[in-house]
Design a protein around this motif. Structure first.
Motif, PDB file in Angstrom:
ATOM      1  N   THR A   3      -7.355 -18.035   0.985  1.00 49.26           N
ATOM      2  CA  THR A   3      -8.778 -17.949   0.684  1.00 49.26           C
ATOM      3  C   THR A   3      -8.965 -17.676  -0.800  1.00 49.26           C
ATOM      4  O   THR A   3      -8.424 -16.693  -1.322  1.00 49.26           O
ATOM      5  N   GLN A  31     -24.229 -14.703  -1.645  1.00 44.66           N
ATOM      6  CA  GLN A  31     -24.095 -14.379  -0.223  1.00 44.66           C
ATOM      7  C   GLN A  31     -23.779 -15.585   0.662  1.00 44.66           C
ATOM      8  O   GLN A  31     -22.944 -15.482   1.563  1.00 44.66           O
ATOM      9  N   PRO A  32     -24.390 -16.757   0.423  1.00 45.73           N
ATOM     10  CA  PRO A  32     -24.099 -17.880   1.316  1.00 45.73           C
ATOM     11  C   PRO A  32     -22.714 -18.500   1.120  1.00 45.73           C
ATOM     12  O   PRO A  32     -22.265 -19.273   1.965  1.00 45.73           O
ATOM     13  N   THR A  34     -19.522 -18.164   1.700  1.00 46.20           N
ATOM     14  CA  THR A  34     -18.610 -17.330   2.484  1.00 46.20           C
ATOM     15  C   THR A  34     -17.172 -17.852   2.513  1.00 46.20           C
ATOM     16  O   THR A  34     -16.283 -17.158   3.016  1.00 46.20           O
ATOM     17  N   THR A  35     -16.936 -19.039   1.970  1.00 45.35           N
ATOM     18  CA  THR A  35     -15.570 -19.579   1.947  1.00 45.35           C
ATOM     19  C   THR A  35     -14.765 -19.028   0.774  1.00 45.35           C
ATOM     20  O   THR A  35     -13.579 -19.309   0.656  1.00 45.35           O
ATOM     21  N   GLU A  37     -13.839 -15.402  -1.328  1.00 49.63           N
ATOM     22  CA  GLU A  37     -13.936 -13.948  -1.403  1.00 49.63           C
ATOM     23  C   GLU A  37     -14.511 -13.603  -2.775  1.00 49.63           C
ATOM     24  O   GLU A  37     -14.032 -14.110  -3.793  1.00 49.63           O
ATOM     25  N   ARG A  38     -15.541 -12.750  -2.805  1.00 48.45           N
ATOM     26  CA  ARG A  38     -16.236 -12.455  -4.052  1.00 48.45           C
ATOM     27  C   ARG A  38     -16.276 -10.956  -4.274  1.00 48.45           C
ATOM     28  O   ARG A  38     -16.466 -10.185  -3.318  1.00 48.45           O
ATOM     29  N   SER A  57     -23.586  -7.203   2.329  1.00 54.57           N
ATOM     30  CA  SER A  57     -23.783  -8.501   1.670  1.00 54.57           C
ATOM     31  C   SER A  57     -22.573  -9.418   1.791  1.00 54.57           C
ATOM     32  O   SER A  57     -22.676 -10.629   1.581  1.00 54.57           O
ATOM     33  N   GLY A  58     -21.398  -8.841   2.101  1.00 57.63           N
ATOM     34  CA  GLY A  58     -20.176  -9.633   2.121  1.00 57.63           C
ATOM     35  C   GLY A  58     -19.535  -9.760   0.754  1.00 57.63           C
ATOM     36  O   GLY A  58     -18.486 -10.387   0.617  1.00 57.63           O
ATOM     37  N   ILE A  59     -20.162  -9.162  -0.257  1.00 57.72           N
ATOM     38  CA  ILE A  59     -19.616  -9.188  -1.618  1.00 57.72           C
ATOM     39  C   ILE A  59     -18.955  -7.840  -1.887  1.00 57.72           C
ATOM     40  O   ILE A  59     -19.553  -6.789  -1.676  1.00 57.72           O
ATOM     41  N   ALA A 251     -15.486 -22.690  -4.362  1.00 63.43           N
ATOM     42  CA  ALA A 251     -15.795 -23.167  -3.012  1.00 63.43           C
ATOM     43  C   ALA A 251     -15.618 -24.671  -2.901  1.00 63.43           C
ATOM     44  O   ALA A 251     -15.079 -25.166  -1.897  1.00 63.43           O
TER      45      ALA A 251
END
Length: 255
Positions: A3, A31-32, A34-35, A37-38, A57-59, A251
């Motif tokens: 990833t 945020q969108p 998702t592929t 890693e941030r 947020s996934g960040i 991405a």
């Protein structure tokens, strides 16, 4: 497939208000994606407020350094547990820490072990200076830093380490390594050392970022290389449109 991972190293920049503004600009666009890693790595004083902004947020959030001791009389230092309270990542062994604060490979190794023990993902930096590069010492220097930085770590533990190859002559100079130069160091120097130390499976699973004057113009070419698994971004991470474009390039390249 590894990833891709793009992290922004803000270094010693931004006020608290500027930091919050930058994150508020980054969130809707990142945020969108998702592929990829941030993560962002701001100065220590902003970890708590930005951790609150990034929650859910996934960040990810990272620190730029830490001490290896759990506590004690180390004025001005920050312990692993203090970092882990807010962060998922920590940058270790950055060339500026090595050059200006005289951090050795042995010190970096202690920090990597301490980060792993507390559950943090270490981003361990390696890279040669301009004089070392011109003297043909890139392989020797990068091999030494990789080998000593990861000494005494198990194959299971090392799967949680991210390596960032940052040629010192490219950091903040605007003179990035070419995509092929970076690929050669990743594939012909770093990954073979990992293979020798930890075996083929671990070597292929580990992510190796490139860092050093990464920007929206050269990101796609860098990420197209099979052994470049993202970037540790310096100056460009301080500008929302630039950092967003770099993450988007990762991405696209790794689809």
């Amino acid at each position: 497939m590894r990833t891709p991972f793009v992290a922004g190293n803000w270094k010693m920049n931004k006020t608290g208000e500027e930091a919050r503004l930058l994150v508020s600009e980054l969130l809707p666009a990142l945020q969108p994606i998702t592929t990829v890693e941030r993560a962002i790595c701001p100065p220590f004083p902003y970890l708590l407020p930005l951790a609150n902004m990034l929650k859910g947020s996934g960040i990810g959030l990272g620190a730029q350094n830490m001490h290896w001791e759990a506590s004690g009389a180390f004025t001005g230092e920050v312990a692993p547990a203090m970092v882990a309270e807010f962060c998922q990542y920590v940058i270790l062994g950055h060339s500026e820490r090595r050059a200006y604060f005289h951090e050795t490979d042995e010190m970096v190794n202690k920090k990597v072990k301490a980060a792993l023990a507390i559950g943090l993902t270490p981003i361990m930096c390696v890279g040669e200076t301009l004089s070392e590069n011109e003297a043909g010492l890139t392989a020797e220097v990068v091999t030494r830093q990789t080998r000593l930085g990861l000494a005494g770590i198990s194959a299971e533990e090392v799967s949680r380490v991210v390596i960032a190859y940052e040629p010192v002559w490219a950091i903040g100079t605007g003179k990035a390594a070419t995509a092929q130069q970076a690929q050669d160091v990743h594939a012909r120097i770093i990954r073979p050392v990992l293979r020798e130390m930890f075996g083929e499976t671990a070597a292929q699973a580990m992510r190796i970022q490139y860092g050093g004057s990464v920007n929206s113009k050269n990101a796609a070419e860098l990420f197209a290389m099979p052994d470049i698994d993202g970037a540790l971004v310096g100056g460009a991470s301080l500008k929302a449109p630039e950092f967003i474009a770099i993450v988007q390039a990762a991405a696209e390249a790794k689809k």
